[in-house]
Write an enzyme that holds these catalytic residues in place. Sequence first.
Site, PDB file in Angstrom:
ATOM      1  N   GLU A  32      -6.874  -3.263   5.050  1.00 50.82           N
ATOM      2  CA  GLU A  32      -5.387  -2.583   5.852  1.00 50.82           C
ATOM      3  C   GLU A  32      -5.608  -2.896   7.524  1.00 50.82           C
ATOM      4  OE1 GLU A  32      -2.340  -2.825   5.076  1.00 50.82           O
ATOM      5  OE2 GLU A  32      -1.631  -2.546   6.839  1.00 50.82           O
ATOM      6  N   LYS A  49      16.237   3.153   1.948  1.00 48.40           N
ATOM      7  CA  LYS A  49      16.911   3.536   0.908  1.00 48.40           C
ATOM      8  C   LYS A  49      16.925   5.378   0.762  1.00 48.40           C
ATOM      9  CE  LYS A  49      17.455   0.030   0.306  1.00 48.40           C
ATOM     10  NZ  LYS A  49      16.657  -0.905   0.602  1.00 48.40           N
ATOM     11  N   VAL A 266      17.928 -10.718  11.404  1.00 46.32           N
ATOM     12  CA  VAL A 266      18.601 -11.606  11.698  1.00 46.32           C
ATOM     13  C   VAL A 266      17.297 -12.302  10.459  1.00 46.32           C
ATOM     14  CG1 VAL A 266      19.228 -12.252  13.739  1.00 46.32           C
ATOM     15  CG2 VAL A 266      17.300 -12.404  13.515  1.00 46.32           C
ATOM     16  N   ASP A 308       4.737 -11.354   0.669  1.00 46.01           N
ATOM     17  CA  ASP A 308       5.898 -12.273   1.130  1.00 46.01           C
ATOM     18  C   ASP A 308       5.845 -13.332   2.056  1.00 46.01           C
ATOM     19  OD1 ASP A 308       7.741 -10.313   0.894  1.00 46.01           O
ATOM     20  OD2 ASP A 308       7.888  -9.753   2.612  1.00 46.01           O
ATOM     21  N   HIS A 440      28.951   6.196 -24.408  1.00 50.93           N
ATOM     22  CA  HIS A 440      29.757   6.203 -24.090  1.00 50.93           C
ATOM     23  C   HIS A 440      30.309   8.277 -23.163  1.00 50.93           C
ATOM     24  CE1 HIS A 440      34.302   5.808 -23.185  1.00 50.93           C
ATOM     25  NE2 HIS A 440      34.822   7.017 -23.153  1.00 50.93           N
TER      26      HIS A 440
HETATM   27  P1  FAD Z   1       3.934  -6.078   3.112  1.00 52.23           P
HETATM   28  O1  FAD Z   1       4.014  -4.224   3.075  1.00 52.23           O
HETATM   29  O2  FAD Z   1       4.480  -6.460   4.379  1.00 52.23           O
HETATM   30  O3  FAD Z   1       2.151  -5.831   3.560  1.00 52.23           O
HETATM   31  C1  FAD Z   1       1.868  -6.528   4.077  1.00 52.23           C
HETATM   32  C2  FAD Z   1       0.202  -5.530   5.009  1.00 52.23           C
HETATM   33  O4  FAD Z   1      -0.845  -6.253   5.048  1.00 52.23           O
HETATM   34  C3  FAD Z   1       0.661  -4.659   5.544  1.00 52.23           C
HETATM   35  O5  FAD Z   1       0.861  -3.447   5.671  1.00 52.23           O
HETATM   36  C4  FAD Z   1       0.375  -5.128   7.843  1.00 52.23           C
HETATM   37  O6  FAD Z   1      -0.391  -4.494   8.349  1.00 52.23           O
HETATM   38  C5  FAD Z   1      -1.786  -5.500   6.587  1.00 52.23           C
HETATM   39  N1  FAD Z   1      -1.938  -7.341   7.290  1.00 52.23           N
HETATM   40  C6  FAD Z   1      -1.421  -7.799   7.415  1.00 52.23           C
HETATM   41  N2  FAD Z   1      -2.013  -8.531   8.191  1.00 52.23           N
HETATM   42  C7  FAD Z   1      -3.232  -7.647   8.719  1.00 52.23           C
HETATM   43  C8  FAD Z   1      -4.409  -8.769   8.569  1.00 52.23           C
HETATM   44  N3  FAD Z   1      -5.022  -9.480   9.039  1.00 52.23           N
HETATM   45  N4  FAD Z   1      -5.647  -7.771   7.747  1.00 52.23           N
HETATM   46  C9  FAD Z   1      -4.971  -6.142   7.508  1.00 52.23           C
HETATM   47  N5  FAD Z   1      -4.140  -6.289   6.969  1.00 52.23           N
HETATM   48  C10 FAD Z   1      -3.132  -6.701   6.963  1.00 52.23           C
HETATM   49  N6  FAD Z   1      11.994  -5.268  -0.607  1.00 52.23           N
HETATM   50  C11 FAD Z   1      12.770  -4.860  -2.013  1.00 52.23           C
HETATM   51  O7  FAD Z   1      12.198  -5.280  -2.666  1.00 52.23           O
HETATM   52  N7  FAD Z   1      13.795  -4.210  -1.967  1.00 52.23           N
HETATM   53  C12 FAD Z   1      14.411  -3.610  -0.853  1.00 52.23           C
HETATM   54  O8  FAD Z   1      14.773  -2.008  -0.835  1.00 52.23           O
HETATM   55  C13 FAD Z   1      13.580  -3.876   0.396  1.00 52.23           C
HETATM   56  N8  FAD Z   1      14.160  -3.431   1.239  1.00 52.23           N
HETATM   57  C14 FAD Z   1      13.795  -3.557   2.561  1.00 52.23           C
HETATM   58  C15 FAD Z   1      14.070  -2.626   3.677  1.00 52.23           C
HETATM   59  C16 FAD Z   1      13.729  -3.436   4.758  1.00 52.23           C
HETATM   60  C17 FAD Z   1      14.310  -2.689   6.207  1.00 52.23           C
HETATM   61  C18 FAD Z   1      12.345  -4.623   5.017  1.00 52.23           C
HETATM   62  C19 FAD Z   1      12.145  -4.747   6.941  1.00 52.23           C
HETATM   63  C20 FAD Z   1      12.563  -4.822   4.032  1.00 52.23           C
HETATM   64  C21 FAD Z   1      13.069  -4.655   2.653  1.00 52.23           C
HETATM   65  N9  FAD Z   1      13.004  -4.913   1.772  1.00 52.23           N
HETATM   66  C22 FAD Z   1      12.711  -4.500  -0.129  1.00 52.23           C
HETATM   67  C23 FAD Z   1      11.295  -6.144   1.852  1.00 52.23           C
HETATM   68  C24 FAD Z   1       9.682  -5.658   1.110  1.00 52.23           C
HETATM   69  O9  FAD Z   1       9.488  -4.783   2.086  1.00 52.23           O
HETATM   70  C25 FAD Z   1       8.778  -6.567   1.282  1.00 52.23           C
HETATM   71  O10 FAD Z   1       9.157  -7.809   0.278  1.00 52.23           O
HETATM   72  C26 FAD Z   1       7.604  -6.281   0.799  1.00 52.23           C
HETATM   73  O11 FAD Z   1       7.269  -4.855   2.047  1.00 52.23           O
HETATM   74  C27 FAD Z   1       6.105  -7.169   0.654  1.00 52.23           C
HETATM   75  O12 FAD Z   1       5.022  -6.526   0.118  1.00 52.23           O
HETATM   76  P2  FAD Z   1       4.165  -7.817   0.581  1.00 52.23           P
HETATM   77  O13 FAD Z   1       3.210  -6.616   0.816  1.00 52.23           O
HETATM   78  O14 FAD Z   1       4.093  -9.241   0.212  1.00 52.23           O
HETATM   79  O15 FAD Z   1       3.788  -7.281   2.531  1.00 52.23           O
HETATM   80  P1  NAI Z   2      18.438 -11.829   5.926  1.00 53.31           P
HETATM   81  O1  NAI Z   2      17.932 -13.149   5.780  1.00 53.31           O
HETATM   82  O2  NAI Z   2      18.692 -11.229   4.590  1.00 53.31           O
HETATM   83  O3  NAI Z   2      20.335 -12.306   6.529  1.00 53.31           O
HETATM   84  C1  NAI Z   2      19.805 -12.753   7.492  1.00 53.31           C
HETATM   85  C2  NAI Z   2      21.522 -12.713   8.253  1.00 53.31           C
HETATM   86  O4  NAI Z   2      20.954 -12.826   9.846  1.00 53.31           O
HETATM   87  C3  NAI Z   2      21.880 -14.131   7.674  1.00 53.31           C
HETATM   88  O5  NAI Z   2      22.934 -13.476   7.205  1.00 53.31           O
HETATM   89  C4  NAI Z   2      22.256 -15.293   8.881  1.00 53.31           C
HETATM   90  O6  NAI Z   2      23.004 -16.174   8.292  1.00 53.31           O
HETATM   91  C5  NAI Z   2      21.979 -14.169  10.006  1.00 53.31           C
HETATM   92  N1  NAI Z   2      21.356 -14.304  10.960  1.00 53.31           N
HETATM   93  C6  NAI Z   2      20.551 -15.362  11.333  1.00 53.31           C
HETATM   94  N2  NAI Z   2      20.141 -15.916  12.522  1.00 53.31           N
HETATM   95  C7  NAI Z   2      21.294 -15.792  13.679  1.00 53.31           C
HETATM   96  C8  NAI Z   2      22.098 -15.253  14.704  1.00 53.31           C
HETATM   97  N3  NAI Z   2      21.211 -15.569  15.914  1.00 53.31           N
HETATM   98  N4  NAI Z   2      22.716 -14.347  14.800  1.00 53.31           N
HETATM   99  C9  NAI Z   2      23.096 -13.574  14.189  1.00 53.31           C
HETATM  100  N5  NAI Z   2      23.290 -14.043  13.085  1.00 53.31           N
HETATM  101  C10 NAI Z   2      22.575 -14.882  12.408  1.00 53.31           C
HETATM  102  O7  NAI Z   2      17.715 -11.202   6.578  1.00 53.31           O
HETATM  103  P2  NAI Z   2      17.216  -9.048   7.169  1.00 53.31           P
HETATM  104  O8  NAI Z   2      19.118  -8.990   6.558  1.00 53.31           O
HETATM  105  O9  NAI Z   2      16.837  -9.540   8.088  1.00 53.31           O
HETATM  106  O10 NAI Z   2      16.304  -9.341   6.087  1.00 53.31           O
HETATM  107  C11 NAI Z   2      15.096 -10.201   5.494  1.00 53.31           C
HETATM  108  C12 NAI Z   2      14.466  -9.571   4.473  1.00 53.31           C
HETATM  109  O11 NAI Z   2      14.116  -8.279   3.910  1.00 53.31           O
HETATM  110  C13 NAI Z   2      15.386  -9.833   3.175  1.00 53.31           C
HETATM  111  O12 NAI Z   2      16.001 -11.506   3.007  1.00 53.31           O
HETATM  112  C14 NAI Z   2      14.820  -9.632   2.121  1.00 53.31           C
HETATM  113  O13 NAI Z   2      14.188 -10.266   1.269  1.00 53.31           O
HETATM  114  C15 NAI Z   2      14.020  -8.276   2.004  1.00 53.31           C
HETATM  115  N6  NAI Z   2      14.825  -7.003   1.839  1.00 53.31           N
HETATM  116  C16 NAI Z   2      14.623  -6.798   0.525  1.00 53.31           C
HETATM  117  C17 NAI Z   2      15.927  -6.032   0.665  1.00 53.31           C
HETATM  118  C18 NAI Z   2      16.908  -4.706  -0.876  1.00 53.31           C
HETATM  119  O14 NAI Z   2      15.813  -6.223  -1.533  1.00 53.31           O
HETATM  120  N7  NAI Z   2      17.394  -4.341  -0.327  1.00 53.31           N
HETATM  121  C19 NAI Z   2      16.783  -5.245   1.645  1.00 53.31           C
HETATM  122  C20 NAI Z   2      16.338  -5.131   3.341  1.00 53.31           C
HETATM  123  C21 NAI Z   2      15.143  -6.285   2.851  1.00 53.31           C
END
Ligand code: FAD
Ligand code: NAI
Length: 455
Positions: A32, A49, A266, A308, A440
């Site tokens: 990591e 959250k 975005v 992802d 309920h």
């Molecule tokens: P990540 O969580 O991105 O983990 C990847 C890890 O790999 C990182 O720690 C990184 O440092 C490490 N890494 C990368 N390259 C290397 C390398 N070469 N060597 C060693 N380590 C490396 N999803 C939900 O389901 N519910 C939510 O409510 C939600 N809210 C979100 C809110 C925000 C603000 C954001 C940004 C995302 C949110 N997501 C949510 C999306 C969620 O965070 C991701 O889908 C999830 O973290 C993906 O998991 P992952 O393990 O694939 O990758």
């Molecule tokens: P998103 O894909 O959900 O939304 C991006 C938005 O930006 C879209 O509506 C798109 O049309 C708009 N957009 C793109 N280019 C633009 C521009 N140049 N100007 C104006 N608008 C533009 O992406 P976001 O919000 O960044 O989240 C990324 C991902 O993280 C999500 O798709 C989701 O997979 C994950 N996520 C999940 C959450 C959850 O499960 N509750 C919470 C937050 C993130």
Amino acid sequence: MPRKVVVLGAGPAGYVCAIRLAQLGQQVTVVEKEYLGGTCLNVGCIPSKAMIAAGSLLHRISDASAMGISAKEVRLDVLKLVEWKAGIVSKLTGGIGVLLKNHKVDVVMGTGRIASKTSVVVQTKEGAKTLTCDDIVIATGSIPIEIPGFAFDEDKVWSSTGGLRPKKLPEHLVVIGGGYIGLELGMMFKKLGSKVTVLEATGGALPGQERDCVKVIEKSLEKMGIELLTETFAQGFEHKAGKSYVRIKTKSGEDTIVCDQILSTVGRKPYSAGLCLESVGLAVDPKGFLVVDKKMRTKVPNIYAIGDIAGQPMLAHKGSKEGLVAAAVIAGLNEEYDARCVPAVIFTAPEMASVGFTEEQCKEKGIAVKTGMFPFAASGRAMSLMETEGFVKVVADAKTDEVLGVHMVGPEVTELIAEATLAIEMGATCEDIARTIHAHPTLPEAFMEAAEAVH
Ligand code: FAD
Ligand code: NAI
């Protein structure tokens, strides 16, 4: 003989995979580069959250006069809020460290790259370290997309990471992108007290989500006083005397919005920089994802990809599920990724949640459907919570009565969606749901009523 496995990345995909591998008797090392728990625990799901819960509490306290509750002086200490959130993150990430240790998973902190099909080189603080192995699991996640003119400096222009550690409350926040993060954090800042403007490139909020549900969210944005500018693109900005002048292009021409903070959300893109995939003949697809089969294998049979980096939807629970599948396959079990559906939950106000197909998707597939709806305005429990906006909508196969999709917007629907997910996974019919006794007065009764309404 246990297999030696290197997992690259300790997010919800990687750490879940590593722990399951250890439980199945394999010898595991997790590499990591930044933080245990990945995006989700450190700068994503959990901190967002926590802050959203705080925003909602503040909003509820300040808006409970109809219940006879009036709070005279409700104050927000932003730094204390950020500190509280950081405490939750550190408790959870510390817990991951303990779990990995208890399962005898080696953790190497550093940046990994693939050197061959059976070796990974990790750049650590102490120098390069070579790990040999039988299998490699790539779980390197995703990073936020930057648009021209809005490079993240986490000062004037926040990514979601900067938005989750504000030093002070913005007076006027301009959010670029009205998707998941833009709306979750935009609504949170509004509830905390900021003025918020959301710029969205497409014709409406949350593109791709169930449109009836989105209409409720758009109405709520209006009611909260958040301006949503659709078909609007941010072109760039100038910063003068503590203010940012954001140049926008809309349907009706060009304009400038003056604000003191920009949040650019975005979308996110899969992250594979520096992995040296080419060294083993691997390449990402045009969108940056690694293509995998149902066993989470890339085209190199002993190299797996999960989370992802392995494709949409980029959600934590989808990544964890893929991690469990990859671990089982590596351990020699006959396992495949065969989930019928992945729930999506959006922590807006009101919350939104979806699982399975929408009515439109069924039409495109040529499946005849019946739908049923139940409004929370008719739920006694929703009334007692003073949260009557929204509904539950069930999409069912017209011939078989099987539940194909459930879409909800309203109070606590991010919790209610679990029952609907189970229903689809188990192949339940609307009759099954309608015949199940629901306690309920509770919110899940709305799902039972919507299933009944299909008939
Ligand atoms: P990540 O969580 O991105 O983990 C990847 C890890 O790999 C990182 O720690 C990184 O440092 C490490 N890494 C990368 N390259 C290397 C390398 N070469 N060597 C060693 N380590 C490396 N999803 C939900 O389901 N519910 C939510 O409510 C939600 N809210 C979100 C809110 C925000 C603000 C954001 C940004 C995302 C949110 N997501 C949510 C999306 C969620 O965070 C991701 O889908 C999830 O973290 C993906 O998991 P992952 O393990 O694939 O990758
Ligand atoms: P998103 O894909 O959900 O939304 C991006 C938005 O930006 C879209 O509506 C798109 O049309 C708009 N957009 C793109 N280019 C633009 C521009 N140049 N100007 C104006 N608008 C533009 O992406 P976001 O919000 O960044 O989240 C990324 C991902 O993280 C999500 O798709 C989701 O997979 C994950 N996520 C999940 C959450 C959850 O499960 N509750 C919470 C937050 C993130």
